[in-house]
Every structure is written in C-alpha cells, then in structure tokens.
Design an enzyme around this catalytic site. Structure first.
Site, PDB file in Angstrom:
ATOM      1  N   ASN A 112     -34.555 -30.954 -50.088  1.00  0.00           N
ATOM      2  CA  ASN A 112     -35.758 -31.646 -49.581  1.00  0.00           C
ATOM      3  C   ASN A 112     -35.402 -32.201 -48.199  1.00  0.00           C
ATOM      4  O   ASN A 112     -34.687 -33.196 -48.097  1.00  0.00           O
ATOM      5  CB  ASN A 112     -36.144 -32.783 -50.538  1.00  0.00           C
ATOM      6  CG  ASN A 112     -37.254 -33.651 -49.960  1.00  0.00           C
ATOM      7  OD1 ASN A 112     -37.933 -33.265 -49.007  1.00  0.00           O
ATOM      8  ND2 ASN A 112     -37.455 -34.837 -50.539  1.00  0.00           N
ATOM      9  N   GLU A 118     -35.641 -38.223 -60.534  1.00  0.00           N
ATOM     10  CA  GLU A 118     -35.145 -38.891 -59.326  1.00  0.00           C
ATOM     11  C   GLU A 118     -35.309 -40.403 -59.480  1.00  0.00           C
ATOM     12  O   GLU A 118     -36.364 -40.954 -59.138  1.00  0.00           O
ATOM     13  CB  GLU A 118     -35.931 -38.408 -58.107  1.00  0.00           C
ATOM     14  CG  GLU A 118     -35.699 -36.953 -57.764  1.00  0.00           C
ATOM     15  CD  GLU A 118     -35.680 -36.723 -56.258  1.00  0.00           C
ATOM     16  OE1 GLU A 118     -34.778 -36.044 -55.799  1.00  0.00           O
ATOM     17  OE2 GLU A 118     -36.551 -37.253 -55.554  1.00  0.00           O
ATOM     18  N   HIS A 120     -43.079 -36.920 -55.302  1.00  0.00           N
ATOM     19  CA  HIS A 120     -41.855 -37.551 -54.791  1.00  0.00           C
ATOM     20  C   HIS A 120     -42.089 -39.050 -54.618  1.00  0.00           C
ATOM     21  O   HIS A 120     -43.175 -39.478 -54.220  1.00  0.00           O
ATOM     22  CB  HIS A 120     -41.452 -36.910 -53.457  1.00  0.00           C
ATOM     23  CG  HIS A 120     -40.083 -37.310 -53.027  1.00  0.00           C
ATOM     24  ND1 HIS A 120     -39.827 -38.516 -52.409  1.00  0.00           N
ATOM     25  CD2 HIS A 120     -38.883 -36.689 -53.170  1.00  0.00           C
ATOM     26  CE1 HIS A 120     -38.528 -38.599 -52.175  1.00  0.00           C
ATOM     27  NE2 HIS A 120     -37.930 -37.509 -52.624  1.00  0.00           N
ATOM     28  N   SER A 163     -28.743 -39.153 -54.192  1.00  0.00           N
ATOM     29  CA  SER A 163     -27.387 -39.294 -53.650  1.00  0.00           C
ATOM     30  C   SER A 163     -26.418 -38.208 -54.118  1.00  0.00           C
ATOM     31  O   SER A 163     -25.234 -38.465 -54.305  1.00  0.00           O
ATOM     32  CB  SER A 163     -26.829 -40.683 -53.981  1.00  0.00           C
ATOM     33  OG  SER A 163     -27.665 -41.692 -53.447  1.00  0.00           O
ATOM     34  N   GLU A 207     -41.258 -41.069 -52.404  1.00  0.00           N
ATOM     35  CA  GLU A 207     -41.668 -41.518 -51.059  1.00  0.00           C
ATOM     36  C   GLU A 207     -43.166 -41.314 -50.857  1.00  0.00           C
ATOM     37  O   GLU A 207     -43.805 -42.059 -50.116  1.00  0.00           O
ATOM     38  CB  GLU A 207     -40.843 -40.790 -49.982  1.00  0.00           C
ATOM     39  CG  GLU A 207     -39.408 -41.312 -49.969  1.00  0.00           C
ATOM     40  CD  GLU A 207     -38.389 -40.383 -49.339  1.00  0.00           C
ATOM     41  OE1 GLU A 207     -38.767 -39.350 -48.768  1.00  0.00           O
ATOM     42  OE2 GLU A 207     -37.189 -40.699 -49.447  1.00  0.00           O
ATOM     43  N   LYS A 225     -37.289 -33.609 -46.080  1.00  0.00           N
ATOM     44  CA  LYS A 225     -38.099 -34.763 -45.630  1.00  0.00           C
ATOM     45  C   LYS A 225     -38.615 -34.510 -44.203  1.00  0.00           C
ATOM     46  O   LYS A 225     -38.981 -33.370 -43.908  1.00  0.00           O
ATOM     47  CB  LYS A 225     -37.284 -36.043 -45.740  1.00  0.00           C
ATOM     48  CG  LYS A 225     -36.619 -36.173 -47.112  1.00  0.00           C
ATOM     49  CD  LYS A 225     -36.070 -37.529 -47.362  1.00  0.00           C
ATOM     50  CE  LYS A 225     -35.305 -37.518 -48.680  1.00  0.00           C
ATOM     51  NZ  LYS A 225     -35.182 -38.833 -49.257  1.00  0.00           N
ATOM     52  N   GLY A 261     -31.676 -41.921 -51.497  1.00  0.00           N
ATOM     53  CA  GLY A 261     -31.767 -42.257 -50.077  1.00  0.00           C
ATOM     54  C   GLY A 261     -30.794 -43.332 -49.627  1.00  0.00           C
ATOM     55  O   GLY A 261     -29.928 -43.784 -50.384  1.00  0.00           O
TER      56      GLY A 261
END
Ligand code: PEP
Length: 255
Positions: free
Chosen positions: A10, A167, A97, A214, A99, A12, A173
């Site tokens: 991903n 996740e 996701h 991570s 985010e 981003k 992140g």
C-alpha cells in the site's frame, strides 16, 4: 491463491512523482517476478496506475488501487469508479483502510464500495482492525461487526474475489505504539476465520487473511509462520524496493 503468499504494497500518497514510482515499481518487479510462491500486488496512488500497468509483464506482480467509489459513473466530483480502474488494468482494491475510516468512511459506505468493486470484477482487500485493545476483549466484537457490516449482501460466489486484512490501528504507520506480536495476530486470524465460517460455512475458509502493521524485512516471516495468515499488507516498507524485496523473498521461503 491460498497456496501462494499474497503480499500487497500500500503505497499511500507516495512516491512524490511518476519517475520515482516507475523506478520503485521496476526494482520491486525484478525480485517479485522471480518468485513462484508469492503473488505481489502494488497499490499506488490512482494517478500512477496506468503507467505502472504498462510495466507489468506476467502475473506475479499486478496492480491494485487504494479506494474506489460506489457507482460506475455520475456526478461524483473527485471520485474514481470501479470500471475506470478495471479499464486501466487494476485487479485489486483496498477498502476500509483505517486512514480512510479516519476521514469519515463508515462500514455502510464501505459495504457499498465492496459490492460495486465485486460487480466490476475487482478483488477486494477489506481492512478491519481495532484502535485499541481493551482488557474485556470488546475489540473482538468490534472487528466481527466491521466484517459483518462490510460484507452485507456479499454472496458465496463472490468469495473468490475477497481478501480480509487485519490491520490493528495501534500497530500501523509512524505512530504505532508497538508492533503487533504474532500471537496478537493469530488470535484475530482465528476470529476472522470464525466470522467467515458463521457467514459462509465452509466456503468462508477459502478467503485469504492478511496481516498489516509495521511489517518489515525482519518480522515478516514470523507473521507468516506463526499467525496463520496467508499474506501481508505492507505500508511504509513497500516503498523501499530493497526492504520490500527482502519481505517478498522471505515470504517465498515460508511453507
Ligand atoms: C498500512 O497503512 O496499510 C500499513 C500496514 O502501514 P505500515 O506497514 O507502514 O505500518
């Protein structure tokens, strides 16, 4: 698919320009295209999909996207439709996701996106995960509900296009509080399997389960070996072709 490890990058909102995107993709492809036991998927920003697709040769590395809209056309300023993505050759899409959830996407909207993506023939990578772990284990109920709502109306026949990614927000992140442990992930991978079995009986067992948060070149093998997952969703480390290449190589070795 389940016999191959599924490793998804991903990207981003990186890299910052097309030149770097092409260079990173080409370097990843060099390793990924040699691996028989790994299916690699790169999900770049929308604007790079078309150019990166031109660099794809064969099936070991394919292109996905990080979001999609619920309709194929219409007055939806700033959105991208499922058929626009498939017309460019994208075959996967990440939905739900954390985010995007933080920007206001709720399970109900994610559900509409999931159904629209299936209809266009995309494989959906549905992200679920808690923001924190409470001592009473309520996070388990939270994750099961995320799945049940996002999968509302999804039929058994759609399951060949379904992937679930666990996740945990606390492990993702730059602001991760700590990396998840393989046993944290094992617990939720069992919960995801049970939730899928409740919804789809034995057909639920065909859905690949990924872990993301991570992941790096040192810990990737541990999740694959100890957590009963079929692959990994990798953020930051997927933008470094050398590190991502090492993750792919270790996934190729895990039996
Ligand atoms: C992600 O955001 O999907 C992710 C897994 O991020 P990271 O690997 O950087 O923790």
């Amino acid at each position: 698919m389940k016999s191959k490890k599924l490793i998804i990058g991903n990207w981003k909102m990186y890299p910052v320009n097309m030149k770097d995107a092409k260079a990173t993709f080409s370097a990843i492809k060099k390793v990924a295209s040699t691996l028989r036991n790994v299916q690699t998927v790169i999900c770049p920003p929308f604007i790079y999909v078309s150019e990166l697709k031109k660099l794809v040769t064969g099936h070991r590395v394919v292109i996905g996207a990080q979001n999609v809209w619920t309709e194929n056309e219409g007055a939806y300023t700033g959105e991208i439709s499922p058929t626009m993505l498939t017309s460019l050759g994208a075959t996967y899409v990440i939905l739900g996701h954390s985010e995007r959830r933080a920007m206001g996407e709720a399970d109900e909207l994610i559900n509409k996106k999931v159904l629209a993506a299936f209809k266009a023939g995309l494989t959906v990578v549905l992200c679920v995960g808690e923001s924190m772990r409470d001592p009473d284990g309520l996070y388990m109920k939270f994750i099961a509900t995320q799945m049940q709502t996002a999968l509302h109306g999804v039929q058994k026949k759609d399951l060949s296009q379904m992937v679930i990614a666990y996740e945990p927000i606390w492990a993702i992140g730059k602001h991760a509080t700590r990396p998840a442990l393989p046993e944290d992930v094992l617990e939720i991978s069992i919960l995801i399997k049970k939730t899928l079995a409740d919804l789809y009986a034995k057909d639920g067992a065909t859905v690949p389960i990924l872990y993301g948060g991570s992941v790096d070149a040192k810990n990737a093998w541990e999740f694959l070996l100890k957590s009963q997952v079929d692959g990994l969703l990798v953020g930051r480390a997927s933008l470094d072709a050398k590190v991502f290449g090492e993750i792919l190589l270790s996934a190729d070795k895990v039996k």
